[in-house]
Every structure is written in C-alpha cells, then in structure tokens.
Design an enzyme around this catalytic site. Sequence first.
Site, PDB file in Angstrom:
ATOM      1  N   CYS A 331       0.830  -1.223   0.000  1.00  0.00           N
ATOM      2  CA  CYS A 331       0.000   0.000   0.000  1.00  0.00           C
ATOM      3  C   CYS A 331       0.849   1.252   0.000  1.00  0.00           C
ATOM      4  O   CYS A 331       1.853   1.317   0.714  1.00  0.00           O
ATOM      5  CB  CYS A 331      -0.856   0.074   1.264  1.00  0.00           C
ATOM      6  N   ARG A 429     -12.235  -0.074  -6.718  1.00  0.00           N
ATOM      7  CA  ARG A 429     -11.851  -0.158  -5.297  1.00  0.00           C
ATOM      8  C   ARG A 429     -11.257   1.168  -4.834  1.00  0.00           C
ATOM      9  O   ARG A 429     -11.409   1.582  -3.702  1.00  0.00           O
ATOM     10  CB  ARG A 429     -10.847  -1.291  -5.096  1.00  0.00           C
TER      11      ARG A 429
HETATM   12  P1  XMP Z   1      -0.473  -7.214   3.232  1.00  0.00           P
HETATM   13  O1  XMP Z   1       0.306  -6.395   4.218  1.00  0.00           O
HETATM   14  O2  XMP Z   1      -0.897  -8.500   3.791  1.00  0.00           O
HETATM   15  O3  XMP Z   1      -1.808  -6.356   2.966  1.00  0.00           O
HETATM   16  O4  XMP Z   1       0.266  -7.347   1.951  1.00  0.00           O
HETATM   17  C1  XMP Z   1      -2.842  -6.830   2.151  1.00  0.00           C
HETATM   18  C2  XMP Z   1      -3.990  -5.834   2.131  1.00  0.00           C
HETATM   19  O5  XMP Z   1      -3.590  -4.591   1.546  1.00  0.00           O
HETATM   20  C3  XMP Z   1      -4.722  -3.953   0.952  1.00  0.00           C
HETATM   21  N1  XMP Z   1      -4.358  -3.587  -0.407  1.00  0.00           N
HETATM   22  C4  XMP Z   1      -3.969  -2.353  -0.781  1.00  0.00           C
HETATM   23  N2  XMP Z   1      -3.924  -1.188  -0.097  1.00  0.00           N
HETATM   24  N3  XMP Z   1      -3.095  -0.119  -2.009  1.00  0.00           N
HETATM   25  C5  XMP Z   1      -3.501  -0.058  -0.717  1.00  0.00           C
HETATM   26  O6  XMP Z   1      -3.456   1.014  -0.117  1.00  0.00           O
HETATM   27  C6  XMP Z   1      -3.124  -1.247  -2.772  1.00  0.00           C
HETATM   28  O7  XMP Z   1      -2.745  -1.260  -3.936  1.00  0.00           O
HETATM   29  C7  XMP Z   1      -3.597  -2.424  -2.112  1.00  0.00           C
HETATM   30  N4  XMP Z   1      -3.796  -3.689  -2.556  1.00  0.00           N
HETATM   31  C8  XMP Z   1      -4.262  -4.374  -1.469  1.00  0.00           C
HETATM   32  C9  XMP Z   1      -5.874  -4.925   1.000  1.00  0.00           C
HETATM   33  O8  XMP Z   1      -6.735  -4.523   2.026  1.00  0.00           O
HETATM   34  C10 XMP Z   1      -5.173  -6.247   1.284  1.00  0.00           C
HETATM   35  O9  XMP Z   1      -6.010  -7.189   1.924  1.00  0.00           O
END
Ligand code: XMP
Length: 509
Positions: A331, A429
């Site tokens: 993120c 999203r």
């Molecule tokens: P981890 O830390 O497990 O987090 O890799 C997975 C979660 O991150 C969110 N997610 C995103 N958040 N930009 C964001 O700000 C993104 O591109 C993105 N893609 C995923 C999502 O909630 C996921 O479960």
Amino acid sequence: MTRSRSVLTQNLKRKLIAKRDAFFTKISDQGIALTYDDVRLTTGYSAILPDNINVESKFSKNVGLKIPIVSAAMDTVTEAEMAIEIAKLGGIGVIHKNFSAQEQAAQVAKVKYHLNGLIEKPICFDENASIGEILAYKKEKGFAFHSFLIIDGNHCLVGILTKNDFDFCENHALKAKEIMTKNVISGNPGVGLREAYHIMRENRKKVLPLIDRDKRIAGLYTFSDVKRILFGDSKTFNVDKDGRLRVAAAVGVYDDALERVEKLISEKVDLVIVDTAHGDSKGVIETLKLLKKRYDIDVMAGNISEPESAERLCRAGADGLKVGQGPGSICTTRIIAGIGKPQVSAIYECAKVASKFGVPVCADGGLKFSGDIPIAIGAGAHSVMMGNMLAGTKESPGEFRFHQGVQYKVYRGMGSLGAMESNKGSRERYNQGKNDLVPEGMEGMVPYKGPLREVFYQYLGGLRRGMGYVGAENIEELRMIAQFVRITEAGKAESHPHNIMITREAPNY
Ligand code: XMP
C-alpha cells in the site's frame, strides 16, 4: 467452540479489559496511534499447553472459522486454488473482483463443489432403464460410485440401486424397477450434514436422498463423504451446513455489487464483502443497506480505521468489518494521500465499537510475522487477512519469477498501476476512472514459500504459542485479556535476532 476450562474469573477478565482500555485510551489521548512493531503482548499465568488451545473464530456474524486466517481479495493472492486450500486448513479465502462477475462466480463454484457434501444433482435413471444400460453409462462416464437413484416418468423417486444389486444381478437385461430397493429411507430438502450422518448411521444406509413433498429429488448425501467431512482427515475443513468448503467474494458498490451478488449467491457463496479503500462512504453504506434488504446473506464492509466509521457501518447492517487503511505491504495510500491510522490502534478502536453490535472484525493487512496474529487478535480482531504472507505460497495465482537464482512469486497491490490499468474492479476499489490513474499501491515480488499447509503450520504454531504465553485458551479469551506494552526502537531491535551471523534460516523468520 469448546467450553472454556479457563482459570480466569469474570472479575479478573473485567479488570484485564479495563487495563487494556486504559492503555489504548492513554495512547490516543496523546494523539498517538500504534502499530505491530510498536507493541508486544505481556505474558500472563498459563495453565494450558499450546496444543490444547482452541483457535476457532468468526469471520462475520454467521460465517465461522476454524482458524482465524483469511486470504486477501487480491489478484495475486486468492483465486479458487488458494480458497480451496485455505478452507481445507480451516480459514477462508476471498475471491478478488478483478474477474468479471461471471468468472468470479465460476471461481466460487469451483470451491463450493470441490467436496461432495450435499450432491445437489445426483445421477438418476429411469425405472425402465436396463441394468446393462446403467452399467455401460457408469463405465462411459468413469463414475467410481455404485448407488443410483431411480425415478419414474414424473421424475419422482421410486427406488435405489446399490453395489449389492449390481453385484448379484446376473441378467443385465432386467430393468431397474425389477431389482431396485423400493423402500428408500430419505430426508427433507433442509437436512444438514450432521443430521444426514445420524439418519444414515441409525438406518445403516450408505446414501440418503433428499426429496421434496412431491417426491422429486432435491439432493443426495453419501455416508463415506459425510463421514470424511465430519470426522476424517477433513475435520479441519471450514465447511458450510451442507459440507461444502466455505468461500467469500469481494464486490464493488451499486450496480457492480448487484450484478455480482446475484451470480455469487446462485453458486452458494458464504459471504460477500463490499470491498473498497474507503468503506465509510455513501456508496458503501447505500450498497450495504441494499444488499441486506434484498438478500439473505452475510455482508461485510470495509475498509475503515476509525471508530465512528465502525459505528456507521454496524448501524447500516454490516455482518463483519474489515479494518485497515494503508498498513498493507504493497500500500502507498498513507504516503500518496496522507491518510490512515497505524493498524493496532485502528483494530482496537474499531473492534471496541463493533463488539457492542456483536459484529466481528477482520484485521486486514500489515502482518509480517506470525507474532503479529496474536497481537491483532489481542487488540480485538476476530481474524486476520493476509496478502503478503500468503502471496509466496504454491497456491497463490501470482506468476513465478527467478531473480539471482532465487524463486519468487509476483505480488502487487490492487491499487497498483498494473492492476488498475488492466482491471475495472481495481479502479473501482480506489474510486478511479480509466485514465490519469493515481496509483495507491506497488508491484513487486515475494520469496517463494512452498505449500500453504507448511506455511500455516508455522503461522498457527506462532499464534498458539502467543496464546499460551498470554494464558488465553481460546480466541475470545485472547480478545479479552491480552495486555500490551509499548516498545521503543531499542526494544524492537532487541526483539529481533542480533549480534549473530545467522547460519541457518528458520522457517518462520
Ligand atoms: P499485506 O500487508 O498482507 O496487505 O500485503 C494486504 C492488504 O492490503 C490492501 N491492499 C492495498 N492497499 N493499495 C492499498 O493502499 C493497494 O494497492 C492495495 N492492494 C491491497 C488490502 O486490504 C489487502 O487485503
């Protein structure tokens, strides 16, 4: 959940809850929010062994978990293969929405029909079919089973043919109706897995057809499958009342949600998540209300990080909340938009509100080690959602890459340029149009970790050990009694291996 044998009295539990509340209140009164690396759990008196700890939990009001781990709705993390394996291990997978509505429903169907709990459309033969014809069809289709339901011209159940009937039949020209068993023990269409098991056991029957009031066939249970699901290797499986693996799916807002939910429900999805980067928004709340009004299914909503948001979503009818704005490893929301709240404080504050409504919280993103799982649950979550920690497993859909002789798998944010350029689901999203994208995530790769089963052995081992140290014998107790200390940079450095050249890597670090 099993009955608690806990040594903790209600009074002691209340005191511990108040002590943790005081810790977080003091922190937030100073305008500070904490995340995983800022805190550790304190140890408490323990009379339990890690192996006797119960890690069952809830994903939403009506969807249970045998282990509190959920795989993220991301196109490099959860498709059918991951969802099947994680449900077999006791958790649940959320199928991402970078699929079309049709494709997403097909992924759900793959998970739901992976096990034969309730066979919805059992193979039937007309009563006038000959034994020879039935055996030829069985051979042609490669059916390994030997019990077939027999119907009359009105499609009503009139008998059953079993292995014995075939084995002892010497004249294959005989018709099914001439040798079938006519007095069939059957159940009503609503009979669940356990009830089916008891009916078959009491009556010493290998199969149980379900028939409606008109004697039309509504399904079939087979004893061997039901027994395997309830008591066999599959006792870890997270299954619905009909013995099918559980699975969830992410949807967008308004029309996208309606189009997807129709199709997902027809494939028996267990829960849908209105999954956006900003869950406390008009679109999410209106969609949530609409879905709850129209359909009889659990609806989770997210993502949020503020207690007021939790309250609004609970009041709008959410059956579960997803907490996490910007903690994820891929993120960049906090950096490019400047918003968000460190995850442990976000979990604590949202869960405090949600618990008043009886709504479970899933802590989404930011976990790096198994020790972060008891921390998330100790702060109030009922489950954790992982992207990064699962993206490197065999079952994830990410492509393999080799870099300097090491095997990796691709892992990317749903808000990354690549994901948004190619998928409407990703753009929605993050509330963005087709052009001039402002990415909120990164694209990269993570080391290949091998099969999910082996990876989970370590993650759950860490969770159980954490619970043992705290003195919590089940998830609910951990949510209540966990106590936190804030650590400094020196404390953090001390927590990790130091002053050593590592010569052998551990599977969990
Ligand atoms: P981890 O830390 O497990 O987090 O890799 C997975 C979660 O991150 C969110 N997610 C995103 N958040 N930009 C964001 O700000 C993104 O591109 C993105 N893609 C995923 C999502 O909630 C996921 O479960």
